[in-house]
Design a protein around this motif. Structure first.
Motif, PDB file in Angstrom:
ATOM      1  N   ALA A   5       0.955  -1.158  -0.058  1.00 16.34           N
ATOM      2  CA  ALA A   5      -0.132   0.097   0.078  1.00 16.34           C
ATOM      3  C   ALA A   5       0.610   1.128  -0.063  1.00 16.34           C
ATOM      4  CB  ALA A   5      -0.956  -0.158   1.213  1.00 16.34           C
ATOM      5  N   ILE A   6       1.980   0.869   0.372  1.00 11.56           N
ATOM      6  CA  ILE A   6       3.011   2.044   0.449  1.00 11.56           C
ATOM      7  C   ILE A   6       3.605   2.548  -1.015  1.00 11.56           C
ATOM      8  CG2 ILE A   6       5.014   3.102   1.440  1.00 11.56           C
ATOM      9  CD1 ILE A   6       2.865   2.096   3.439  1.00 11.56           C
ATOM     10  N   SER A   7       3.830   3.926  -1.134  1.00  8.38           N
ATOM     11  CA  SER A   7       4.515   4.470  -2.314  1.00  8.38           C
ATOM     12  C   SER A   7       5.895   4.027  -2.328  1.00  8.38           C
ATOM     13  CB  SER A   7       4.449   5.859  -2.566  1.00  8.38           C
ATOM     14  OG  SER A   7       5.098   6.570  -1.703  1.00  8.38           O
TER      15      SER A   7
ATOM     16  N   ILE B  67       8.198   5.727  -3.328  1.00 16.73           N
ATOM     17  CA  ILE B  67       9.031   6.957  -3.052  1.00 16.73           C
ATOM     18  C   ILE B  67       9.155   6.966  -1.384  1.00 16.73           C
ATOM     19  CG2 ILE B  67       8.897   9.536  -2.664  1.00 16.73           C
ATOM     20  CD1 ILE B  67      10.030   8.931  -5.074  1.00 16.73           C
ATOM     21  N   ALA B  68       7.920   6.673  -0.796  1.00 16.11           N
ATOM     22  CA  ALA B  68       8.141   6.590   0.660  1.00 16.11           C
ATOM     23  C   ALA B  68       8.867   5.558   1.458  1.00 16.11           C
ATOM     24  CB  ALA B  68       6.526   6.457   1.505  1.00 16.11           C
ATOM     25  N   SER B  69       8.789   4.293   0.410  1.00 22.09           N
ATOM     26  CA  SER B  69       9.399   3.084   1.060  1.00 22.09           C
ATOM     27  C   SER B  69      11.004   3.544   0.570  1.00 22.09           C
ATOM     28  CB  SER B  69       9.039   1.671   0.445  1.00 22.09           C
ATOM     29  OG  SER B  69       9.552   1.404  -0.558  1.00 22.09           O
TER      30      SER B  69
ATOM     31  N   VAL C  58      12.295   6.229   0.696  1.00 20.19           N
ATOM     32  CA  VAL C  58      13.162   7.124   1.903  1.00 20.19           C
ATOM     33  C   VAL C  58      13.548   6.536   2.813  1.00 20.19           C
ATOM     34  CG1 VAL C  58      12.361   8.872   3.578  1.00 20.19           C
ATOM     35  CG2 VAL C  58      11.942   9.071   1.289  1.00 20.19           C
ATOM     36  N   VAL C  59      12.590   5.306   3.338  1.00 16.24           N
ATOM     37  CA  VAL C  59      13.131   4.550   4.732  1.00 16.24           C
ATOM     38  C   VAL C  59      14.381   3.551   4.252  1.00 16.24           C
ATOM     39  CG1 VAL C  59      12.285   2.799   6.486  1.00 16.24           C
ATOM     40  CG2 VAL C  59      10.852   4.536   5.510  1.00 16.24           C
TER      41      VAL C  59
ATOM     42  N   VAL D  99      10.959   3.756  10.995  1.00 20.12           N
ATOM     43  CA  VAL D  99      10.279   5.227  10.726  1.00 20.12           C
ATOM     44  C   VAL D  99       9.520   5.512  11.934  1.00 20.12           C
ATOM     45  CG1 VAL D  99       7.928   5.911   9.753  1.00 20.12           C
ATOM     46  CG2 VAL D  99       9.641   4.602   8.527  1.00 20.12           C
TER      47      VAL D  99
ATOM     48  N   LEU E 280       7.491  14.655  -0.920  1.00 15.15           N
ATOM     49  CA  LEU E 280       8.144  13.942  -0.012  1.00 15.15           C
ATOM     50  C   LEU E 280       9.692  13.940  -0.616  1.00 15.15           C
ATOM     51  CD1 LEU E 280       8.631  12.103   2.301  1.00 15.15           C
ATOM     52  CD2 LEU E 280       7.970  10.058   1.163  1.00 15.15           C
TER      53      LEU E 280
ATOM     54  N   SER F 260      12.880  15.060   1.444  1.00 12.66           N
ATOM     55  CA  SER F 260      14.026  13.905   1.786  1.00 12.66           C
ATOM     56  C   SER F 260      15.281  13.977   0.792  1.00 12.66           C
ATOM     57  CB  SER F 260      13.459  12.489   1.452  1.00 12.66           C
ATOM     58  OG  SER F 260      12.245  12.361   2.132  1.00 12.66           O
TER      59      SER F 260
ATOM     60  N   MET G 165      11.239  10.720   7.620  1.00  9.10           N
ATOM     61  CA  MET G 165      10.579   9.958   8.196  1.00  9.10           C
ATOM     62  C   MET G 165       9.249   9.975   8.479  1.00  9.10           C
ATOM     63  SD  MET G 165      12.599   7.173   8.129  1.00  9.10           S
ATOM     64  CE  MET G 165      14.310   6.864   7.558  1.00  9.10           C
TER      65      MET G 165
ATOM     66  N   ALA H  26       7.607  10.562   5.369  1.00  9.59           N
ATOM     67  CA  ALA H  26       6.963   9.188   4.747  1.00  9.59           C
ATOM     68  C   ALA H  26       5.914   8.606   5.314  1.00  9.59           C
ATOM     69  CB  ALA H  26       8.405   8.197   4.912  1.00  9.59           C
TER      70      ALA H  26
ATOM     71  N   SER I 176       1.855   8.439   3.688  1.00 12.91           N
ATOM     72  CA  SER I 176       1.425   6.895   3.574  1.00 12.91           C
ATOM     73  C   SER I 176      -0.006   6.668   4.145  1.00 12.91           C
ATOM     74  CB  SER I 176       2.480   5.731   3.977  1.00 12.91           C
ATOM     75  OG  SER I 176       3.912   6.159   3.235  1.00 12.91           O
TER      76      SER I 176
END
Lengths: 299, 303
Positions: A114-116, A118-120, A122-123, B58, B256, B260, B271, B274, B278
Motif C-alpha cells: 500500500a506504500i508508495s 518513494i516513501a519506502s 526514503v526509509v 520510521v 516527499l 528527503s 521519516m 514518509a 503514506s
C-alpha cells in the motif's frame, strides 16, 4: 444487417471514446516518440528536425553508459523476480494449511504494497547506509548490534553489479512479496481438497504431494506473477530515484537514463531509450496478452 | 484454471485468500506434525520481523530530536520524544497533501465509471471484434509511461491544460481506463448471471436501460475495488508527477522527494514525512483491507 447493427452498435459506441483516447494517448504517442527517436532533435529548441534513421539507436547500443544501464536492469530484474517469488511462495506455503493468527500474518506481510515506492525508498535509503564498523548506520548498525559483522556491506555504493542491484532489489522484494503470497495463497485455497485426499490415499508423501499435485495447479498463477513482476521491474524508477538519487551510474537503468537524458533536453536520444524500454516490455507482455485472450475465447 | 485465475473474480479471489483450509482430523491428517507446526510458526515470526523492521525505523526516528540520530543511537528509542519532525514535515507537505487528495479522488471516480461501462460491454454486450478491442485496451496497461511521456507533455502544453492537478487528473484517467475496464469486465463476467441480461434483452431493454437498471445496482463491490485500486496508484504515482508538474503544483510524492532530498537530509523529518504521505493509503488498506486484496487480485494482470 440493419438488426445486427442495432444490437451491436450501442456497445461499440460505448467503447468508442476509450478506443479514440487510447488510440491517441497510447498508440499515437508511442508512434510520436518513435518518430522523434528517428530525428536529430537533440535540443529543446523547436523547429524542423531532419531524419537520421536508426542512428540514435546505433549510438545507444555502441555506448557504454547505455549498455551499463541495460545490464543493471537485467541483474535487477533477476534479483527482484527470484527474491519476490521465493519469499512470496514461502510465505504462502507456511500459511496455506492455516495457523493461528493467520489473518494477522497475512495483513502485515501484505501492507508494504500500500506504500508508495518513494516513501519506502526514503526509509530504505536510511537502512542501506554504506558506513561500516564503528561508524555503521542503518542495517549495518543493526548487524553490529547483533554481532553479525559478516553481513555488513557497502550495499549499492561499492562492489559488483550483483551486490549493487540486489541492494536495490531488496526494498522492492520487501514491497511485493506479500502480493505474490496473496496470489499463491488464493491458488492453494482454490485447489479442491479432494485432490489432496486422493493423493494421500494413494500414499504420496508430503513432498510428492506438493511436487506432483499442488505445484502444477499453481503454474498459471506463477506465470501471471512472473509477468507482473517482470514488467514492474523493467519500469522501476521511483525506488532508485529515492534511494540513490537519479544521478548514479552504478544504479542507472534505462528508465532513469531516459530521465537524465531528458534533463539535458536531448529529445531524440531520450525518445530512443524510451522506445527500447517499450520494446523490452512488449516482448514480455504481447505473447502473454495473446495467450490470455486466446484462452478466454476457447472457454 | 485460466491464466488470470487471480484476476477472474475480484471478490471471490479475495475470498479465496481468506478461506480457511478444511479442518484437519487430528494432527496427521493435513500431513503435518506438531513439530513442523512449531517450525512454521517460528519462521512466520522471523519473516514478520523482516517486514516490520522499516516500520520500527520510521516510528522511532520520526520522534527523535536532530541531535539524537547519531550512528550509535540509530536503533534505540528516542532519548527525548518530540513532535517537531512531524510538525516540520507537515508544514512542508500540507499543500501537497491537499493537491493529492483533489487529484486522486476525481481521477479514481472518473476512470472507474468509464471502466464500468466498458467492462459491461466487453463482458455482456459483445460485438464482433470485441476481443481485438479488448487486447488493444489491455496493452495500454503494460506500457512503460516513458514511451509516451515526452509527446504527452507536448500535447498537454498544446491543449493548454493548466499544469498541475488538472493535467494529472486527465493523465491518470486516461491511463487508468485499461485496468478499470479489465477489473469490471472480469467482475461482470462472474457476478451477473447471463439469464438476467438475456431476459432483459427479450423484454426489449436496450443497452443503456440494461446497464442503468440491472448492472449498475449490482456494481457496488466492483466500484469499491476499482476506486481503491485507482486511488492507491494515483496517490503513489511519482513518474507522471515528475514529468507533468512542477514542485509548486505537484502531488505529495514530489513533496516527499523534495523533503528527503538535497544535501543535508533531516532524517527525522523525512521519516515523519514518509509516514504522513503514506497515511491515506494505509487507512484505505486497514479499513477496506478486504476489498484492497480484491483489487490487488483483480490487478493480477497489471502491476
Amino acid at each position: 444487417m440493419h438488426g445486427r447493427i442495432r444490437t451491436w452498435g450501442p456497445g461499440a459506441l460505448v467503447l468508442l471514446p476509450t478506443v479514440l483516447l487510447l488510440g491517441y494517448f497510447v498508440y499515437g504517442l508511442i508512434a510520436w516518440s518513435f518518430n522523434t527517436s528517428l530525428t536529430d532533435r537533440h535540443t529543446a529548441r523547436k523547429g524542423p528536425a531532419s531524419y537520421v534513421g536508426f542512428e540514435n539507436y546505433g549510438h545507444l547500443f555502441g555506448e557504454d553508459r547505455f549498455l551499463n544501464s541495460l545490464k543493471n536492469l537485467g541483474v535487477l530484474t533477476v534479483a527482484f523476480i527470484v527474491g519476490t517469488l521465493i519469499f512470496g511462495l514461502l510465505w504462502a506455503l507456511l500459511l496455506e494449511k492455516g495457523v493461528p493468527g493467520e489473518s494477522i500474518f497475512r495483513s502485515i506481510y501484505l501492507f508494504p504494497m500500500a506504500i508508495s515506492m518513494i516513501a519506502s525508498g526514503v526509509v530504505w535509503g536510511w537502512l542501506l547506509n554504506p558506513s561500516q564498523g564503528a561508524d555503521a548506520r542503518g542495517l549495518n548498525r543493526l548487524f553490529e548490534i547483533l554481532h553479525l559483522h559478516f553481513l555488513e556491506n557497502p550495499w549499492w555504493t561499492a562492489g559488483s553489479r550483483w551486490t549493487t542491484m540486489a541492494s536495490i532489489a531488496l526494498p522492492a522484494v520487501w514491497q511485493l512479496s506479500g502480493y505474490i503470497m496473496a496470489l499463491f495463497l488464493a491458488g492453494f485455497r482454490g485447489i479442491p481438497p479432494e485432490l489432496r485426499e486422493a493423493a494421500r490415499v494413494d500414499g504420496a508423501s508430503e513432498f510428492k504431494l506438493y511436487r506432483h499435485v499442488l505445484f502444477p495447479q499453481l503454474s498459471p498463477i506463477a506465470l501471471s506473477a512472473l509477468i507482473i513482476l517482470g514488467h514492474m521491474s523493467l519500469k522501476l524508477f521511483d525506488l532508485i530515484y529515492a534511494i540513490t538519487g537519479p544521478n548514479q551510474f552504478r544504479t542507472e537503468v534505462p528508465a532513469i537514463y531516459m530521465w537524465n537524458t531528458l534533463l539535458r533536453s536531448d529529445m531524440a536520444k531520450s525518445a530512443a531509450i524510451a522506445i527500447v524500454l517499450l520494446a523490452v516490455v512488449a516482448v514480455l507482455v504481447i505473447p502473454y496478452i495473446a495467450y490470455t485472450v486466446r484462452q478466454e475465447n476457447e472457454e | 484454471m485460466s491464466t488470470d485465475t487471480a484476476a477472474a473474480a475480484t471478490g471471490s479471489a479475495a475470498a479465496a485468500v481468506r478461506r480457511k483450509p478444511p479442518k484437519s482430523r487430528g494432527v496427521i491428517a493435513d500431513g503435518s506434525t506438531r513439530r513442523s507446526r512449531t517450525v512454521r510458526y517460528v519462521l512466520l515470526l522471523l519473516f514478520l520481523l523482516f517486514v516490520l523492521i522499516p516500520v520500527y525505523v520510521v516510528l522511532i526516528t520520526s520522534f527523535k530530536t536532530s541531535g539524537d540520530t547519531t550512528a550509535a543511537s540509530q536503533w534505540s528509542l528516542p532519548k527525548t520524544w518530540t513532535l517537531d519532525p512531524w510538525r516540520k514535515a507537515w508544514d512542508v507537505l500540507q499543500p501537497y497533501m491537499v493537491r493529492s487528495l483533489s487529484l486522486a479522488i476525481p481521477a479514481a471516480i472518473i476512470s472507474s465509471l468509464i471502466g464500468s461501462a466498458n467492462g459491461f460491454v466487453l463482458a455482456r454486450w459483445r460485438f464482433p471484434g470485441a476481443n481485438i478491442v479488448f487486447a488493444f485496451i489491455l496493452f495500454g496497461m503494460f506500457i512503460p509511461y516513458q514511451a509516451v511521456m515526452l509527446p504527452l507533455r507536448t500535447t498537454f502544453t498544446t491543449l493548454d491544460v493548466t499544469r498541475g492537478v488538472p493535467t494529472l487528473i486527465l493523465a491518470h484517467c486516461i491511463y487508468g481506463i485499461p485496468i478499470c475496464t479489465l477489473i469490471f469486465r472480469n467482475y461482470y463476467a462472474t457476478i451477473v448471471p447471463n439469464e438476467i441480461i438475456e431476459s432483459a434483452r427479450v423484454d426489449g431493454a436496450g443497452l443503456v436501460q440494461t446497464y442503468l437498471r440491472i448492472i449498475l445496482p449490482l456494481s457496488m463491490s466492483g466500484f469499491v475495488v476499482t476506486l481503491i485500486w485507482q486511488f492507491t496508484s494515483v496517490w503513489n504515482d511519482f513518474l507522471f508527477a515528475l514529468f507533468l508538474t512542477q514542485q509548486d503544483n505537484g502531488p505529495v510524492t514530489l513533496g516527499l522527494a523534495a523533503l528527503s532530498g538535497g544535501q543535508k537530509v533531516d532524517y527525522a523529518a523525512s521519516m515523519a514525512g514518509a509516514l504522513i504521505t503514506s497515511l491515506p493509503t494505509l487507512i484505505v488498506y486497514i479499513v477496506l483491507g478486504r476489498w484492497f486484496i480484491g483489487g490487488l487480485m483483480a490487478g493480477a494482470l497489471k502491476g
